[in-house]
Scaffold this motif. Sequence first.
Motif, PDB file in Angstrom:
ATOM      1  N   UNK A   1       0.848  -1.198   0.000  1.00 31.48           N
ATOM      2  CA  UNK A   1       0.000   0.000   0.000  1.00 31.48           C
ATOM      3  C   UNK A   1       0.884   1.249   0.000  1.00 31.48           C
ATOM      4  N   UNK A   2       0.494   2.241  -0.791  1.00 31.74           N
ATOM      5  CA  UNK A   2       1.300   3.453  -0.892  1.00 31.74           C
ATOM      6  C   UNK A   2       1.150   4.273   0.390  1.00 31.74           C
ATOM      7  N   UNK A   3       2.267   4.753   0.933  1.00 31.65           N
ATOM      8  CA  UNK A   3       2.200   5.520   2.176  1.00 31.65           C
ATOM      9  C   UNK A   3       2.823   6.900   1.974  1.00 31.65           C
ATOM     10  N   UNK A   4       2.258   7.867   2.675  1.00 28.92           N
ATOM     11  CA  UNK A   4       2.744   9.243   2.625  1.00 28.92           C
ATOM     12  C   UNK A   4       3.005   9.730   4.045  1.00 28.92           C
ATOM     13  N   UNK A   5       4.248   9.706   4.508  1.00 32.83           N
ATOM     14  CA  UNK A   5       4.536  10.301   5.809  1.00 32.83           C
ATOM     15  C   UNK A   5       4.481  11.825   5.678  1.00 32.83           C
ATOM     16  N   UNK A   6       3.645  12.470   6.471  1.00 29.27           N
ATOM     17  CA  UNK A   6       3.476  13.920   6.332  1.00 29.27           C
ATOM     18  C   UNK A   6       3.368  14.581   7.707  1.00 29.27           C
ATOM     19  N   UNK A   7       3.550  15.885   7.701  1.00 27.98           N
ATOM     20  CA  UNK A   7       3.149  16.696   8.844  1.00 27.98           C
ATOM     21  C   UNK A   7       2.275  17.820   8.311  1.00 27.98           C
ATOM     22  N   UNK A   8       1.013  17.794   8.700  1.00 31.17           N
ATOM     23  CA  UNK A   8       0.126  18.882   8.268  1.00 31.17           C
ATOM     24  C   UNK A   8       0.565  20.195   8.908  1.00 31.17           C
ATOM     25  N   UNK A   9       1.268  20.111  10.037  1.00 31.31           N
ATOM     26  CA  UNK A   9       1.670  21.337  10.734  1.00 31.31           C
ATOM     27  C   UNK A   9       2.837  22.021  10.024  1.00 31.31           C
TER      28      UNK A   9
END
Lengths: 217, 113
Positions: free
Chosen positions: A192-200
């Motif tokens: 599964x494709x994953x996107x580590x992000x920080x919305x902040x």
Amino acid sequence: MTERIPVVENILSANDRLAEENRARIESAGVFSINLMASPGAGKTSLIEKTLPPLKDKLRVAVVDGDIATSLDADRAAAAGAQASIQVNTGGECHLDAVMLHGALNQLDLKQFDLLMVENVGNLVCPAEFRLGTHKSVLIASVPEGADKPYKYPGMYRGVDALIINKIDLLPYIDFDMDFFRRGVEALNPGVITFPVSCRTGEGMDAWINWLIENTK
Amino acid sequence: MHELPVTQSILQIALKHANEAGATRVEDIHIVMGELSSSVDDSVQFYWDIIAKDTLAEGATLHFRRVPAEMQCQACSEKFRPNDEYLCPKCGGAQVKIVAGEEFYVEAIDVDK
């Protein structure tokens, strides 16, 4: 005289049929659609708020917000630049279902949009069971929730097409075993494709936004 | 809590098949529920007694057959109960698949004719 009649019919088949109708409507209007799911507080609305401004002048976006009560989330989506935002109050139900999305679609002129983002009710159990008819299911996991969530909510982790790992700016401050987390995800939903992000901080958001744009075209 | 829509759906399915069979009454409904499939529980019977009133299925008893979750290792084919880490207990493999526990359907109804 009592007689046994074999049935073998899926209990949620009525919802599934209506989900297929929703899908047909969305597709015939040429719209790409996602069902955004997560636990309360994982950052569903924040993600939408951070996703909309970079899409301005690129995609016309409609947002459908599901909540048990209030229109706070739809208001935030509208403020962030959604061309339309529809609030669905479920009145106590723990999830959106195909009937509720059907009602929301009736309020939208779908041809006016390129992308439909549906924000489900904050809950890691029930939304997984009710298909809406959207093209892709996207789960937001936030690292403060803990690395054990794939093991505790396998139904949710199994069924999604993309996984966003939010609040990665907090990783230095909390005990989050990323290897353990990823192993659970991989067992349930290989590749599964994953996107580590920080919305902040905005870290990692480009990859997610590019994925949306690619899928929409 | 989504017992109510689930119960309504079970009722629709039962009534449809009862009517097609020309039944006069539904006595029992047999439901198969995988351990991983749904968060509903036996309170469905409670809703049933309310929503099935004045239908062919009023007073019917719901029977739940629960199916335990089962995983299978993709490396050695060992089948096992999901453990805390989703690792194959035999070979330690991490490539595992859920092979049972997701069922959620009405299997059969018992009717009077």
